[in-house]
Motif scaffolding. Structure first.
Motif, short mmCIF file in Angstrom:
data_model
loop_
_atom_site.label_atom_id
_atom_site.label_comp_id
_atom_site.label_asym_id
_atom_site.label_seq_id
_atom_site.Cartn_x
_atom_site.Cartn_y
_atom_site.Cartn_z
N ALA A 270 -10.50 54.36 23.93
CA ALA A 270 -11.94 54.02 23.94
C ALA A 270 -12.38 53.47 22.58
O ALA A 270 -13.48 52.95 22.44
CB ALA A 270 -12.76 55.24 24.32
N LEU A 271 -11.52 53.63 21.57
CA LEU A 271 -11.86 53.16 20.22
C LEU A 271 -11.07 51.90 19.87
O LEU A 271 -10.82 51.61 18.69
CB LEU A 271 -11.62 54.27 19.20
CG LEU A 271 -12.56 55.45 19.45
CD1 LEU A 271 -12.01 56.72 18.86
CD2 LEU A 271 -13.95 55.14 18.90
N THR B 26 -14.05 48.90 14.21
CA THR B 26 -15.21 48.22 13.63
C THR B 26 -14.83 46.79 13.23
O THR B 26 -13.67 46.51 12.90
CB THR B 26 -15.73 48.97 12.38
OG1 THR B 26 -14.62 49.33 11.57
CG2 THR B 26 -16.52 50.20 12.76
N GLU B 27 -15.81 45.90 13.29
CA GLU B 27 -15.61 44.52 12.87
C GLU B 27 -16.95 43.89 12.52
O GLU B 27 -17.79 43.76 13.40
CB GLU B 27 -14.91 43.72 13.99
CG GLU B 27 -14.61 42.28 13.62
CD GLU B 27 -13.70 42.13 12.41
OE1 GLU B 27 -12.78 42.97 12.26
OE2 GLU B 27 -13.94 41.22 11.60
N PRO B 28 -17.24 43.53 11.27
CA PRO B 28 -16.35 43.72 10.13
C PRO B 28 -16.29 45.20 9.69
O PRO B 28 -17.13 45.98 10.06
CB PRO B 28 -17.02 42.87 9.05
CG PRO B 28 -18.47 42.88 9.39
CD PRO B 28 -18.52 42.92 10.89
N MET C 133 -19.34 47.56 11.46
CA MET C 133 -20.13 47.29 12.67
C MET C 133 -19.25 47.61 13.87
O MET C 133 -18.09 47.18 13.93
CB MET C 133 -20.56 45.81 12.71
CG MET C 133 -21.46 45.39 11.54
SD MET C 133 -22.90 46.46 11.32
CE MET C 133 -23.89 46.03 12.75
N VAL C 134 -19.79 48.39 14.80
CA VAL C 134 -19.00 48.84 15.95
C VAL C 134 -18.41 47.64 16.69
O VAL C 134 -19.11 46.68 17.02
CB VAL C 134 -19.87 49.69 16.91
CG1 VAL C 134 -19.03 50.16 18.11
CG2 VAL C 134 -20.47 50.88 16.17
N PHE D 133 -23.65 50.34 14.02
CA PHE D 133 -22.76 50.57 12.87
C PHE D 133 -22.25 52.00 12.91
O PHE D 133 -22.84 52.87 13.56
CB PHE D 133 -23.44 50.25 11.53
CG PHE D 133 -24.55 51.19 11.10
CD1 PHE D 133 -24.26 52.41 10.50
CD2 PHE D 133 -25.88 50.82 11.26
CE1 PHE D 133 -25.29 53.25 10.09
CE2 PHE D 133 -26.91 51.66 10.85
CZ PHE D 133 -26.62 52.88 10.26
N ALA D 134 -21.10 52.20 12.26
CA ALA D 134 -20.49 53.53 12.24
C ALA D 134 -19.86 53.76 10.87
O ALA D 134 -19.57 52.81 10.15
CB ALA D 134 -19.43 53.65 13.33
#
Ligand code: 2NL
Length: 344
Positions: free
Chosen positions: A143-144, A255-257, A289-290, A308-309
């Motif tokens: 899921a990640l 995340t990206e970026p 950013m997610v 975001f994370a």
């Protein structure tokens, strides 16, 4: 006859007066007023009296009996009161005496740091989310955005229980589960503190079990500048208002970026010292950013929603903050170590 009654009355009243306990009073009652007592005797002899004398003597006999009865009752209540007072005196406590001191413990330094961080994010409108430490491969990795055989899984060498179940390597599965529960509707604004596990050889800076605090914000129009603002506020509140932050490009599969955040050294202020390894900067956390894939997998429309994370290690933060040189101090429960974190 009246003289005899008069004498009995005085004798009885004197004895009552002198009685020192309830038992003696009971005996007096029986001996004067009982069936075989002198007053009953006198009344029995009334038959011999003339009709004129009879009511006079009878009335007097009753008067004597009443006088003795009420003297007995009065004395009984006096004695009972005395017993109560004696007891109260003996059992009295001095409420002004100082109490026995209660030895107060203190929170474990890691708990204290985690609670400090939680409070800080709570003031910014986040809520705390928790989840299981034994996780499925799906929530921990897939899921990640980490499908099976993805090379980035090697970054998190894991303890597998079965092919599909493992000890979580990060608290991100809590975030994935929370996003799912929102059924594609924002906002999501949580932090997830908790224990995580990775296969690692323990040394001064590595542990196979440690804590992590992750944060996640998902809503419409969430941007990298929001991430920067929230994390700068965190850095200043945690390490001092004069802290500066710096973001460097990095990589995380979810995340990206992706970025790494440094804070200006709180020890030397940026000039260079042993804490910041003479760079003036200290690495504090990873963020980004997610990834759209992560949003979509949790049921969010990635065209409408962004997020975001971030993730940080409370051990590292506590070690920096208190100058602790070995991560193993947190887990070996040496009281000489733990007691140093007592608040004044
Ligand atoms: C680190 C980096 C990070 C995250 C954790 C995350 C969670 C979801 C989606 C996207 Cl559900 N990201 N978590 C993101 C970036 C970095 O941790 O160095 N931790 C100690």
């Amino acid at each position: 006859m009246q003289d005899r009654l008069q004498a009995l009355k005085e004798e009885a009243l004197l004895k009552i007066q002198q009685a020192s306990d309830l038992k003696a009073l009971q005996d007096i009652k029986v001996s004067y007023l009982g069936k075989k007592g002198p007053i009953t005797e006198v009344l029995k002899g009334m038959g011999k009296l003339s009709p004129e004398e009879r009511p006079v003597v009878g009335a007097y006999a009753n008067e004597v009996r009443d006088a003795i009865t009420s003297a007995l009752e009065l004395k009984i209540s006096e004695l009972e009161q005395a017993v109560i007072e004696e007891k109260l005196k003996k059992e009295s406590i001095d409420v002004t005496l100082p109490g026995r001191p209660v030895r107060k413990g203190n929170a474990h330094p890691l708990t204290a740091v985690i609670e400090e961080i939680e409070d800080l994010f709570l003031t910014m409108g986040f809520t705390v989310a928790e989840g299981p430490e034994v996780e499925t491969d799906y929530y921990n990795f897939e899921a990640l955005n980490l499908p099976k055989d993805h090379p980035a899984r090697d970054m998190q060498d894991s303890f597998f229980i079965t092919e599909d179940i493992l000890l979580r390597t990060q608290t991100s599965p809590v975030q994935a589960r929370t996003m799912e529960k929102h059924h594609g509707r924002g906002p999501v604004k949580i932090i997830s503190p908790g224990k995580v596990y990775r296969r690692d050889d323990d040394d001064a800076t590595h542990s196979h079990q440690f804590m992590q605090i992750e944060g996640l914000v998902v809503d419409e129009n969430v941007r990298l500048s929001d991430l920067k603002g929230v994390l700068e506020t965190f850095a200043k509140k945690m390490f001092g208002e004069e802290r500066k932050i710096r973001l460097r490009p990095s990589f995380f599969p979810f995340t990206e970026p992706s970025v790494e955040m440094d804070i200006s050294c709180f020890k030397c202020g940026g000039k260079g010292c042993s804490i910041c390894k003479h760079t003036g900067w200290i690495e504090i956390l990873g963020a980004g950013m997610v990834h759209p894939n992560v949003l979509e997998m949790a049921g969010f429309d990635s065209k409408k929603y962004t997020g975001f994370a971030f993730g940080m290690g409370p051990e590292r933060i506590a070690m920096l903050k208190y100058g602790i040189d070995d991560i193993r101090h947190f887990y070996t429960n040496d009281l000489r170590f733990l007691k140093q974190f007592k608040k004044a």
